[in-house]
Write a protein that holds these residues in place. Structure first.
Motif: not given
Length: 474
Positions: A414-438
């Motif tokens: 379930k876990i991913e490590v991305e130490l650059d906070r900006r990249t982590a946010i972009r990746r989490a939001v960008g990979s979210s789908g309809p009706d997901d929550i980040v």
């Protein structure tokens, strides 16, 4: 104020000129010293004021306060400049006293409500301010996010501290009084209480919210942390306590002042109606926060029916479940940086029935290592996917902090490590789908990220909005 007036109730010895010395301001920071300043050479955790006495005198300090022995040669040298050198038993305590005196003891003319707890202080103080405004009372809120009067943030340069130090707090209360404020809701941190920042602040109501896992290393352990928070009981004229928290109840059991209770369904004897509950912000933790605020307002004499009507005005402060959204995607930014707070937020957001729940979070450096694996365990419990990133690493290795978090994880898939906070946010939001929550947790309202000694501009909310735009999700 004449120096002799400040000293009249203090055991002290004085070298140099002191009889006609006038004091206009007090500070422990050499950079803030000016003509007619009183410089308090306090020894702090990172800086010893004795090292700056020469600088303070050169800048025109009218008097210097010390609480430790110095050589007779140094005393003679400083006294020869015409500066009064005052030795007191406790310079920190004298700093608090003199700051209040020079400001005219404004807290004595205000109704001050001080709130302590591991989580929820900011939300409760803002809720109190909002409820009072709705009833026509001019109120100020002072804490983590700054100083507000009737909901408007004052543009006043004060340090970014949950509880301002005495030299800033009392002048700030004086400003509030001059602006016509009659009530102040104030965050009381464990550090602020332990270091005596509120020692000379007249507190009408103290609120004990909760005790969780945070700042334990700052205090040297849980027992000292609880003892620091308990100081609010002795500083307050009456106390409101969360009866759902056994530690808070224990803290208040031997109080020498009146004690009142609240819980999620009742505020000091008044049951929460269905109408009130429906108006509360998302989450059981915010329901408890709302009832704490209602308790304070009720104790101030506001009628029950007026409080119920005012609940429609409740709004969470910046960085507390703050929503950045597109048509069918939601990103919540929250300050949660302790195990209890993270669990409360993830539990609240789970109740919104997302298709998938994703959390981006890290842990601050130079702070409470024992909470890190606990937060990893909580994140994987509630979330479908977790991105571990850096928070404010300070001078710790972000990779090592991430490893500490991973020690609590049982389901690494379930876990991913991305130490650059900006990249982590972009990746989490960008990979979210309809009706997901980040959920982006840990920094909330903060606008900088602290890396080593540098404070780099960074806003989780702005980064979330940019991530939504970048993926054309807005």
């Amino acid at each position: 104020m004449h120096l002799i007036e400040l000293l009249k109730n203090w055991p002290c010895t004085v070298k140099g000129e002191w009889r006609d010395v006038k004091i206009r301001s007090v500070t422990e920071h050499p950079a803030r010293v000016s003509r007619n300043s009183l410089f308090v050479a306090r020894k702090g955790a990172r800086f010893d004021g004795h090292q700056a006495i020469d600088e303070a005198i050169a800048k025109g300090a009218a008097a210097v306060v010390i609480d430790r022995p110095v050589s007779s040669l140094k005393l003679a040298k400083w006294a020869e400049t015409g500066t009064a050198i005052v030795t007191v038993p406790d310079s920190s305590r004298f700093l608090s006293y003199s700051a209040a005196e020079l400001a005219g003891n404004p807290s004595e003319e205000l109704q001050v409500i001080a709130v302590t707890g591991t989580n929820g202080k900011t939300t409760v103080t803002h809720f109190i301010g909002q409820l009072l405004k709705e009833t026509g009372v001019k109120a100020a809120v002072i804490g983590t996010t700054g100083c507000y009067i009737d909901g408007k943030r004052l543009d006043i340069p004060i340090p970014s501290l949950t509880t301002p130090t005495a030299e800033y707090l009392h002048p700030l209360l004086q400003v509030c009084r001059l602006e016509g404020v009659t009530h102040v809701a104030l965050e009381a941190s464990s550090i602020g209480l332990e270091r005596g920042r509120l020692a000379d602040c007249a507190i009408d109501i103290g609120i004990l919210l909760n005790v969780g896992t945070d700042h334990l290393e700052d205090h040297g352990g849980r027992e000292a942390y609880v003892a620091a928070k308990k100081k609010l009981v002795t500083l307050s004229r009456q106390v409101i306590v969360n009866e759902e928290d056994p530690v808070c109840m224990k803290m208040a059991e031997d109080a020498a002042v009146p004690v009142y209770r609240f819980c999620r369904s009742e505020y000091i004897g008044c049951l929460a109606s269905g109408s009130m509950i429906s108006k509360m912000p998302t989450g059981l933790h915010n329901r408890l926060n709302a009832m704490a605020a209602a308790s304070a307002v009720r104790l101030l004499g506001i009628p029950e029916q007026v409080i119920e009507r005012s609940f429609s005005a409740l709004a969470l402060p910046p960085g507390r479940l703050q929503l950045a959204e597109s048509v069918n995607r939601r990103v919540y930014i929250d300050y949660a940086h302790s195990p209890d707070a993270l669990e409360a937020v993830l539990q609240a957001v789970s109740g919104l029935n997302p298709k998938r729940l994703v959390c981006v979070f890290g842990c601050g450096g130079n702070r409470d290592r024992e909470k890190r694996p606990l937060m990893g365990r909580i994140a994987e419990k509630y979330c479908d996917h977790v991105v571990i990133t850096s928070d404010n690493p300070r001078d710790e290795d972000p990779g090592m902090i991430a490893q500490h978090i991973l020690h609590g994880v049982k389901h690494p898939h379930k876990i991913e490590v991305e130490l650059d906070r900006r990249t982590a946010i972009r990746r989490a939001v960008g990979s979210s789908g309809p009706d997901d929550i980040v959920v982006i947790a840990g920094k909330g309202h903060e606008t900088v990220q602290i890396i080593n000694e540098d404070s780099i501009l960074f806003s989780d909310y702005e980064e979330a909005m940019e991530a939504l735009k970048a993926d054309q999700l807005l």
